[in-house]
Design an enzyme around this catalytic site. Structure first.
Site, PDB file in Angstrom:
ATOM      1  N   SER A  97       0.823  -1.203   0.000  1.00  0.00           N
ATOM      2  CA  SER A  97       0.000   0.000   0.000  1.00  0.00           C
ATOM      3  C   SER A  97       0.864   1.263   0.000  1.00  0.00           C
ATOM      4  CB  SER A  97      -0.962  -0.044   1.189  1.00  0.00           C
ATOM      5  OG  SER A  97      -1.987   0.911   1.067  1.00  0.00           O
ATOM      6  N   ASP A 227      -9.652  -5.106  -4.618  1.00  0.00           N
ATOM      7  CA  ASP A 227      -9.070  -4.130  -3.702  1.00  0.00           C
ATOM      8  C   ASP A 227      -9.982  -2.904  -3.648  1.00  0.00           C
ATOM      9  OD1 ASP A 227      -7.483  -2.127  -2.447  1.00  0.00           O
ATOM     10  OD2 ASP A 227      -5.651  -3.129  -3.094  1.00  0.00           O
ATOM     11  N   HIS A 256      -7.548  -5.680  -0.392  1.00  0.00           N
ATOM     12  CA  HIS A 256      -6.353  -4.858  -0.176  1.00  0.00           C
ATOM     13  C   HIS A 256      -5.391  -5.520   0.807  1.00  0.00           C
ATOM     14  CE1 HIS A 256      -4.045  -1.173  -0.248  1.00  0.00           C
ATOM     15  NE2 HIS A 256      -4.102  -1.073   1.065  1.00  0.00           N
TER      16      HIS A 256
END
Length: 276
Positions: A97, A227, A256
């Site tokens: 991320s 995601d 995610h």
């Protein structure tokens, strides 16, 4: 465990496990978490003989709650300070991320010999926010909402995110783990509200296009197609097109936080890429 002090006096906390002569793997966590988010992967790679390192980004976890430096240039400089202090060579840098953005910026600027490979998992590059140049991005109002929720009631916001879209626990039939939700909250609340607030701009508005173009080491880009935090279509496929030596691996229906929900799939895939 130890700390590295940066030029502006910020103390960066890090964990460093395994043989000092083994190839190092450096893990970069997402917002608003800490190096603890990598415990599963660190134990896995430690068991395969690697040296594993994870730091807490400034303002996150056990690192200093600094007043400034909450943007990608400083994040990358902090990583460089840590890799210099530990004298890491031929390291594999794996970022999730926001940590994927940090990896892209650091690797693009790293000293020769420091980096062997990189992995971007559910990562924010090339750029998240919608603009004329990035019509598929998320509207700025989405990130304004993040900021408003954090400022109004950070403790509740840090329950709602992992209980909902982060791990896909809001999907019908999802197997919800209260422990995972609680651990996300624990990590988030240990960090500084100011750092987390400013980091939203860093992960959503930073353009990593030129960083990706400059990276010449092999890069694995791994992303789940479901995601809900960093939408697949506006991230992974675009990043791979910009990389000189990139490879895309998509995970159908994964969320995610797939490193936590599906480590039995992700960890062997990461290991195979590292060993190539």
């Amino acid at each position: 465990m130890g700390t590295v002090t940066t030029q502006d006096g910020t103390d960066l906390f890090y964990k460093d496990w395994g043989p000092r002569d083994a190839q190092p793997i450096v893990f970069h966590h997402g917002w608003p978490l800490s190096g603890d988010d990598w415990d599963n992967q660190m134990l896995y790679f430690l068991g395969h003989g690697y040296r594993v390192i994870a730091h807490d980004r400034r303002g996150h976890g056990r690192s200093s709650q600094s007043a400034s430096g909450h943007e990608m240039d400083t994040y990358a400089a902090d990583v460089a300070a840590m890799t210099d202090a530990l004298d890491l060579h031929d390291a594999v840098h794996i970022g999730h991320s926001t940590g994927g953005g940090e990896v892209a910026r650091y690797v693009a600027r790293a000293k020769p010999g420091r980096v062997a490979k990189a992995v971007l998992v559910s990562a924010v590059p090339p750029i998240m926010v919608k603009s004329e140049a990035n019509p598929g991005g998320l509207p700025i109002e989405v990130f304004d909402g993040f900021r408003a929720s954090l400022a109004a009631n950070r403790a509740q916001f840090y329950i709602d995110v992992p209980a909902g879209p982060f791990y896909g626990f809001n999907r019908p039939g999802a197997e919800v783990s209260q422990g995972v939700i609680d651990n996300w909250w624990r990590q988030g609340m240990r960090g500084a509200a100011n750092a987390h607030y400013l980091c939203i701009k860093a992960f959503s508005e930073t353009d990593f296009t030129e960083d990706l173009k400059q990276i010449d080491v092999p890069v694995l880009v791994a992303h789940g197609t479901d995601d809900q935090i960093v939408p697949y279509d506006d991230s992974a496929p675009l990043s791979v097109k910009l990389l000189r030596n990139g490879r895309l691996k998509s995970y159908d229906g994964y969320p995610h936080g797939m490193l936590t929900t599906h480590p039995e799939v992700l960890n062997p895939d990461l290991l195979a890429f590292v060993k190539e």
